[in-house]
Motif scaffolding. Sequence first.
Motif, PDB file in Angstrom:
ATOM      1  N   VAL A  37       2.554  -7.867   1.116  1.00 23.50           N
ATOM      2  CA  VAL A  37       0.870  -7.629   1.105  1.00 23.50           C
ATOM      3  C   VAL A  37      -0.110  -7.933   0.029  1.00 23.50           C
ATOM      4  O   VAL A  37       0.239  -7.439  -0.518  1.00 23.50           O
ATOM      5  CB  VAL A  37       0.222  -6.590   1.892  1.00 23.50           C
ATOM      6  CG1 VAL A  37       1.410  -6.844   3.383  1.00 23.50           C
ATOM      7  CG2 VAL A  37       0.762  -5.764   1.262  1.00 23.50           C
ATOM      8  N   PHE A  69      -4.918  -5.756   1.587  1.00 21.56           N
ATOM      9  CA  PHE A  69      -4.323  -4.989   2.429  1.00 21.56           C
ATOM     10  C   PHE A  69      -4.824  -3.406   2.881  1.00 21.56           C
ATOM     11  O   PHE A  69      -4.697  -2.795   3.731  1.00 21.56           O
ATOM     12  CB  PHE A  69      -2.583  -4.742   2.760  1.00 21.56           C
ATOM     13  CG  PHE A  69      -1.909  -3.759   3.796  1.00 21.56           C
ATOM     14  CD1 PHE A  69      -1.286  -4.760   4.340  1.00 21.56           C
ATOM     15  CD2 PHE A  69      -1.228  -3.070   2.911  1.00 21.56           C
ATOM     16  CE1 PHE A  69      -1.219  -3.679   5.072  1.00 21.56           C
ATOM     17  CE2 PHE A  69      -0.614  -2.648   3.627  1.00 21.56           C
ATOM     18  CZ  PHE A  69      -0.595  -2.209   5.201  1.00 21.56           C
ATOM     19  N   ALA A  78      -4.982  -2.524   6.299  1.00 14.70           N
ATOM     20  CA  ALA A  78      -3.829  -1.456   6.946  1.00 14.70           C
ATOM     21  C   ALA A  78      -4.132  -1.203   8.307  1.00 14.70           C
ATOM     22  O   ALA A  78      -4.859  -0.262   8.400  1.00 14.70           O
ATOM     23  CB  ALA A  78      -3.458  -0.540   5.769  1.00 14.70           C
ATOM     24  N   PRO A  79      -2.641  -0.571   9.174  1.00 16.04           N
ATOM     25  CA  PRO A  79      -3.386   0.096  10.363  1.00 16.04           C
ATOM     26  C   PRO A  79      -2.947   1.736   9.913  1.00 16.04           C
ATOM     27  O   PRO A  79      -3.700   2.350  10.746  1.00 16.04           O
ATOM     28  CB  PRO A  79      -1.774   0.152  10.860  1.00 16.04           C
ATOM     29  CG  PRO A  79      -0.930  -1.582  10.381  1.00 16.04           C
ATOM     30  CD  PRO A  79      -1.668  -1.859   9.178  1.00 16.04           C
ATOM     31  N   ARG A 138      -4.788   4.226   6.582  1.00 17.67           N
ATOM     32  CA  ARG A 138      -5.102   4.620   5.737  1.00 17.67           C
ATOM     33  C   ARG A 138      -5.191   5.787   5.410  1.00 17.67           C
ATOM     34  O   ARG A 138      -6.246   6.482   6.101  1.00 17.67           O
ATOM     35  CB  ARG A 138      -6.110   3.226   5.543  1.00 17.67           C
ATOM     36  CG  ARG A 138      -6.198   2.186   5.305  1.00 17.67           C
ATOM     37  CD  ARG A 138      -7.816   1.497   5.571  1.00 17.67           C
ATOM     38  NE  ARG A 138      -8.958   2.318   5.238  1.00 17.67           N
ATOM     39  CZ  ARG A 138      -9.517   1.672   4.008  1.00 17.67           C
ATOM     40  NH1 ARG A 138      -9.409   0.986   3.605  1.00 17.67           N
ATOM     41  NH2 ARG A 138     -10.440   2.233   3.879  1.00 17.67           N
ATOM     42  N   ARG A 197       6.398  -0.106   6.706  1.00 16.43           N
ATOM     43  CA  ARG A 197       6.973  -1.784   6.733  1.00 16.43           C
ATOM     44  C   ARG A 197       6.561  -2.615   5.433  1.00 16.43           C
ATOM     45  O   ARG A 197       6.724  -3.304   4.789  1.00 16.43           O
ATOM     46  CB  ARG A 197       6.398  -2.260   7.938  1.00 16.43           C
ATOM     47  CG  ARG A 197       7.595  -2.286   8.752  1.00 16.43           C
ATOM     48  CD  ARG A 197       6.890  -2.835  10.086  1.00 16.43           C
ATOM     49  NE  ARG A 197       5.887  -2.096  11.331  1.00 16.43           N
ATOM     50  CZ  ARG A 197       6.204  -1.061  11.458  1.00 16.43           C
ATOM     51  NH1 ARG A 197       7.236  -1.176  12.270  1.00 16.43           N
ATOM     52  NH2 ARG A 197       4.588  -0.801  12.802  1.00 16.43           N
ATOM     53  N   ASP A 243       1.911  -0.089   6.594  1.00 19.62           N
ATOM     54  CA  ASP A 243       2.364  -0.130   7.496  1.00 19.62           C
ATOM     55  C   ASP A 243       3.728   0.085   7.800  1.00 19.62           C
ATOM     56  O   ASP A 243       4.622   0.384   6.878  1.00 19.62           O
ATOM     57  CB  ASP A 243       2.247  -1.247   8.267  1.00 19.62           C
ATOM     58  CG  ASP A 243       2.670  -2.121   9.670  1.00 19.62           C
ATOM     59  OD1 ASP A 243       2.363  -1.133  10.273  1.00 19.62           O
ATOM     60  OD2 ASP A 243       3.238  -3.506   9.599  1.00 19.62           O
ATOM     61  N   ARG A 264       3.335   6.687  11.632  1.00 21.10           N
ATOM     62  CA  ARG A 264       2.094   7.171  12.187  1.00 21.10           C
ATOM     63  C   ARG A 264       0.888   8.165  13.148  1.00 21.10           C
ATOM     64  O   ARG A 264       0.609   8.877  12.489  1.00 21.10           O
ATOM     65  CB  ARG A 264       1.105   5.754  13.130  1.00 21.10           C
ATOM     66  CG  ARG A 264      -0.137   5.358  12.898  1.00 21.10           C
ATOM     67  CD  ARG A 264      -0.664   4.036  13.028  1.00 21.10           C
ATOM     68  NE  ARG A 264      -0.375   3.457  12.696  1.00 21.10           N
ATOM     69  CZ  ARG A 264       0.867   1.718  13.752  1.00 21.10           C
ATOM     70  NH1 ARG A 264       0.443   1.801  14.660  1.00 21.10           N
ATOM     71  NH2 ARG A 264       1.368   0.792  12.645  1.00 21.10           N
TER      72      ARG A 264
END
Length: 160
Positions: free
Chosen positions: A8, A12, A16-17, A19, A100, A125, A131
Amino acid sequence: MRRHLVDVPVEFVHLAPLRLTCRTRVAATPSEVYRALAEGTAGGRPGLRPTANGPRASGASAVERARHGGGLVVSGTVLAARPGEHYAYRADEVRVPGVRALVADWRLTPGPTGGTRVVRTLALDVAPVLRALAPLARPWLGGMFRRSMRRLDTRPAGRG
């Protein structure tokens, strides 16, 4: 087992999903903070565990392997190396399942009365289970970041 991560760009950090951002102020100048990030310190690299030893910034795209506490091994690529302002690197390889992509990004600004305002963002990610655990990691990561930044203010002058 080593896991190769997604390649990335530095952007990114904004996309990013997940942070995780930490902020602090230190008495060290932006140049001193940058030098500690890019070149390391005798006590380790700020924002990382004290046993870390890379990646180093000899310019964007420098690649080096870093060993962090707990056996985490990262091979990374420096994405941003602007002395006194911005340092970022991408982890290219880790030994953590479920990751990832990962970019660590430090933004440095001079404080209004001296010192430096440091904002560190970990852009990730990760698998959904990681998460979901992120809220539990935030206080630990924030405390580790602030302690490592404070070490900059306690190290003898001239030691990097």
